[in-house]
Design an enzyme around this catalytic site. Sequence first.
Site, mmCIF file in Angstrom:
data_model
loop_
_atom_site.group_PDB
_atom_site.id
_atom_site.type_symbol
_atom_site.label_atom_id
_atom_site.label_comp_id
_atom_site.label_asym_id
_atom_site.label_seq_id
_atom_site.Cartn_x
_atom_site.Cartn_y
_atom_site.Cartn_z
ATOM 1 N N GLU A 99 39.788 33.029 31.129
ATOM 2 C CA GLU A 99 38.799 34.034 31.540
ATOM 3 C C GLU A 99 38.449 34.926 30.353
ATOM 4 O OE1 GLU A 99 36.494 34.937 33.232
ATOM 5 O OE2 GLU A 99 36.996 36.172 34.975
ATOM 6 N N ASP A 149 38.830 43.210 34.334
ATOM 7 C CA ASP A 149 38.438 44.605 34.448
ATOM 8 C C ASP A 149 39.184 45.156 35.664
ATOM 9 O OD1 ASP A 149 36.457 46.620 33.532
ATOM 10 O OD2 ASP A 149 35.466 46.254 35.434
ATOM 11 N N ASP A 175 27.961 38.751 28.509
ATOM 12 C CA ASP A 175 26.517 38.964 28.423
ATOM 13 C C ASP A 175 26.097 40.398 28.666
ATOM 14 O OD1 ASP A 175 27.271 38.699 31.257
ATOM 15 O OD2 ASP A 175 25.111 38.910 31.594
HETATM 16 P P1 IMP Z 1 36.778 42.264 37.509
HETATM 17 O O1 IMP Z 1 36.657 41.494 38.790
HETATM 18 O O2 IMP Z 1 36.431 43.709 37.718
HETATM 19 O O3 IMP Z 1 38.086 42.077 36.815
HETATM 20 O O4 IMP Z 1 35.593 41.794 36.582
HETATM 21 C C1 IMP Z 1 35.663 40.719 35.783
HETATM 22 C C2 IMP Z 1 34.257 40.288 35.405
HETATM 23 O O5 IMP Z 1 33.389 41.419 35.197
HETATM 24 C C3 IMP Z 1 34.276 39.557 34.100
HETATM 25 O O6 IMP Z 1 34.485 38.183 34.296
HETATM 26 C C4 IMP Z 1 32.919 39.871 33.518
HETATM 27 O O7 IMP Z 1 31.971 38.954 33.950
HETATM 28 C C5 IMP Z 1 32.560 41.217 34.086
HETATM 29 N N1 IMP Z 1 32.800 42.281 33.103
HETATM 30 C C6 IMP Z 1 33.738 43.254 33.178
HETATM 31 N N2 IMP Z 1 33.676 44.083 32.137
HETATM 32 C C7 IMP Z 1 32.676 43.606 31.353
HETATM 33 C C8 IMP Z 1 32.138 44.042 30.092
HETATM 34 O O8 IMP Z 1 32.566 45.024 29.458
HETATM 35 N N3 IMP Z 1 31.114 43.294 29.610
HETATM 36 C C9 IMP Z 1 30.609 42.208 30.261
HETATM 37 N N4 IMP Z 1 31.096 41.768 31.426
HETATM 38 C C10 IMP Z 1 32.118 42.469 31.974
HETATM 39 MG MG MG Z 2 33.975 36.293 33.561
#
Ligand code: IMP
Ligand code: MG
Length: 194
Positions: free
Chosen positions: A103, A107, A163
Site C-alpha cells: 500500500e 492515514d 495523486d
Molecule cells: P486511510 O483509509 O485513511 O488510511 O486512507 C488511505 C488512503 O487515503 C490512501 O490509500 C490514499 O489513497 C489516501 N491518502 C491518504 N493520505 C493521502 C495523501 O497525503 N496524499 C494522497 N492520498 C492520500
Molecule cells: Mg492507496
Amino acid sequence: MQDYHYYLSEVLITEDALQRRIAELGEQISRDYAGKGELVLVCILRGGVLFLTDLMRKVTIPHAIEFMAVSSYGVGGRESNGQVRITLDLNLDIFNKHVLLVEDIIDSGHTISAVIDFLATRRPASISVCVLLDKEERREVEVPIRYRGFTIPNKFVFGYGLDLDDYYRNLPFIGVVDLQKYQGSEQGSEGAIS
Ligand code: IMP
Ligand code: MG
C-alpha cells in the site's frame, strides 16, 4: 492541469531515499518469507502501483502479484471513513498462501483494515502489511504494519503513486502539496480513495 511545480511546496522524500529504502524492504521481505510457502504481493490500486513495481524487483524469492481496488466515501477523495467498498477483487485464490499487502500510504487506517478483514475470510496462511508511508498521527483504527518505508508528518503528499486529483502519480519522489494553491473539490462527494 498545471505543471506539478505549481503545487509542490517541498520534496519530502527524494527518489534516491525512496529507492534505497525500498531495496532494504525487499531484502527484509525476501529473508522473512524464504522457504515459508507461497507468497503473493497484493497491490492496492492505484496508489500502490509504483511501490509494487519497484519493490517486487527487490524481492528475490519466487512470488506472485495481484491487484485489488477499493473506494471510500470521503471529502473530495482526500479522506476516507469506515465505508470502504471493494471495486476490484483478486483473480487468484489466496487460500493457504502468504499475502503481503502493498500500500502507498496509511492515514486513518480504515482502508487497509477493511481490506484485511475482507481477505481474511479466504483463509490465507497469513496477511501482512507493507506500507511505504505511515501517517501515524492520523490513525483512527489500529493497523498491524509489518514493513514500513517511512513515517511521515500529517501533510497532504503526492507523487510516487499518490495523486492530486488523479494526476502526478508518475513523479519519482514524494512531495508535499501546497494547500494554498490546491483548492481541490472539497464538496464532500464520493471520492475514490486509491
Ligand atoms: P486511510 O483509509 O485513511 O488510511 O486512507 C488511505 C488512503 O487515503 C490512501 O490509500 C490514499 O489513497 C489516501 N491518502 C491518504 N493520505 C493521502 C495523501 O497525503 N496524499 C494522497 N492520498 C492520500
Ligand atoms: Mg492507496
